[in-house]
Scaffold this active site. Sequence first.
Site, PDB file in Angstrom:
ATOM      1  CG  ASP A   1      -2.130  -0.875   1.068  1.00 19.88           C
ATOM      2  OD1 ASP A   1      -2.391  -1.313  -0.068  1.00 19.88           O
ATOM      3  OD2 ASP A   1      -2.813  -1.146   2.074  1.00 19.88           O
TER       4      ASP A   1
ATOM      5  CE  LYS B   1      -7.940   0.155  -2.821  1.00 20.85           C
ATOM      6  NZ  LYS B   1      -7.131  -0.718  -1.964  1.00 20.85           N
TER       7      LYS B   1
ATOM      8  CG  MET C   1      -7.809   6.496   7.020  1.00 21.91           C
ATOM      9  SD  MET C   1      -8.521   5.120   6.080  1.00 21.91           S
ATOM     10  CE  MET C   1      -9.570   4.358   7.327  1.00 21.91           C
TER      11      MET C   1
END
Length: 498
Positions: free
Chosen positions: A35, A57, A171
Amino acid sequence: MPGKVILVGAGPGDPGLLTLKGREALESADVVLYDRLVGDGILKMIPKGTKKINVGKQSGNHPVPQEEINRLLLDYALDGKTAVRLKGGDSFVFGRGGEELELLYKNNIEFEVIPGVTSATAVPAYAGIPVTHRGASSSLHIVTAHTRDSKEPDIDLRKYAEIGGTLVFLMGAAMVGYIAEGLMDAGMDRYTPCAVIENGTTPRQRKTIGTLCDIEEKAGSVHSPAMIVVGAVCELSGRFDWFSRLPLYGKTIAVTRHEEHSSGLAGRLRTAGANVIECPCIHTESLVTKRMARELKIEVKGYDIIVFTSASGVRAVMEGIYDIGCDARVFGDTRIAVIGSATASALEGYGLRADIIPDKYSGRALGKALSKAAERGGRILMLRSVEANRRLNEILDEAGAEYKEIAVYRTIPECELNITDLINKGKIDYVTFTSGSTVHGFMQFHKHADLSSFTAVCIGDTTAEEAGRCGMSCIISQNASVDSMLNTIIGDSIFEAE
């Protein structure tokens, strides 16, 4: 036979937080799918030759859709490969690890899950915030603030305002104001302590402490990865913040040798809080063939002192000796001289102890020690690099010493990472040099760098002279050891701060 898939939690950023079992999985992998938030320090642990695929991502940008990641894992396993899925934090804490296992389960593919240190607890800890603390919080609630297409998150903030304890919103870079206002609207005291932490557990960590009513203004522009912590435990940050008090916190240091050839310097600098950029400028190539090793085995018997001026020379000679089925016994009673502690340490790795080590790391100091030994009629054999500095030869010539020199390795300039742009933007504080050859290699690829914008950290006077000729401002580590270099940088950093 089908292969296997291993989900590995890489932790929140600090490479030291990867578990031992996680590292073992990386070493066994045929392919690693990783990631965006997996740090460079962990990616460097992946063995050379292992296939690496970036499937990371970013918000609003998914170059490799989740369905394709799932399919890649299945395809590699069906092809008989061991595939590691390397994910930031823990695979099962908002990491979509369960989704990736569903397809494997349906196709009877063997899989394993290696938990990772979750950012939900590690990042607050690096900011001095215990997520639970007697008298302040007895419960922890972890919530994702991530949304698709920048929409408002589907979070029942009223429920969390009433539940108490510590709230951790992962996040949450774009949601600071939304969450703070929502909790206040739901009845939470506007002066409830809270924190915003960006790039947690890394040297780029930025922490903002405030209350619900002022945290958005205090934090300003917040960049991913970031989290929001709400609760009374945030008030403890000022007392328990150990990370930002590390001696090299906030400093960026470039290391110009491969980690395996710099005795763990990069790791020690990170432990001291530095942001380390590994940009090797040279690599070494052994010149010791089997034929040369056999000749050395015989030749060393005719000399009283064998001289090594680098750990690379030790490795070249000893690996050559091992390659012909011999070991340290070929040196017999011959005395061995080295230029410094790092070379002596390399010798010890092969079961040999140095007899002569000068008090100061320099060719001049070694030359004086050898000259004194040569006064008693000792014959000297120097095993060095093709590009070795000639200062040692000049001192031995002046002393009338009898010596021979054999080139056992050479240094070749390389540039895995060019940091000219970072230097010219003033983002590099120190660059370490362990030899004149590292200076030359650095200059070959950084000709347009502003050399006045950083401090060169050099082992010994000779290396400092080379760096000085190029126009660098130098500080000198007198001993060729990690501890000496580390202490030299820390001392200079403290002096600059004062």
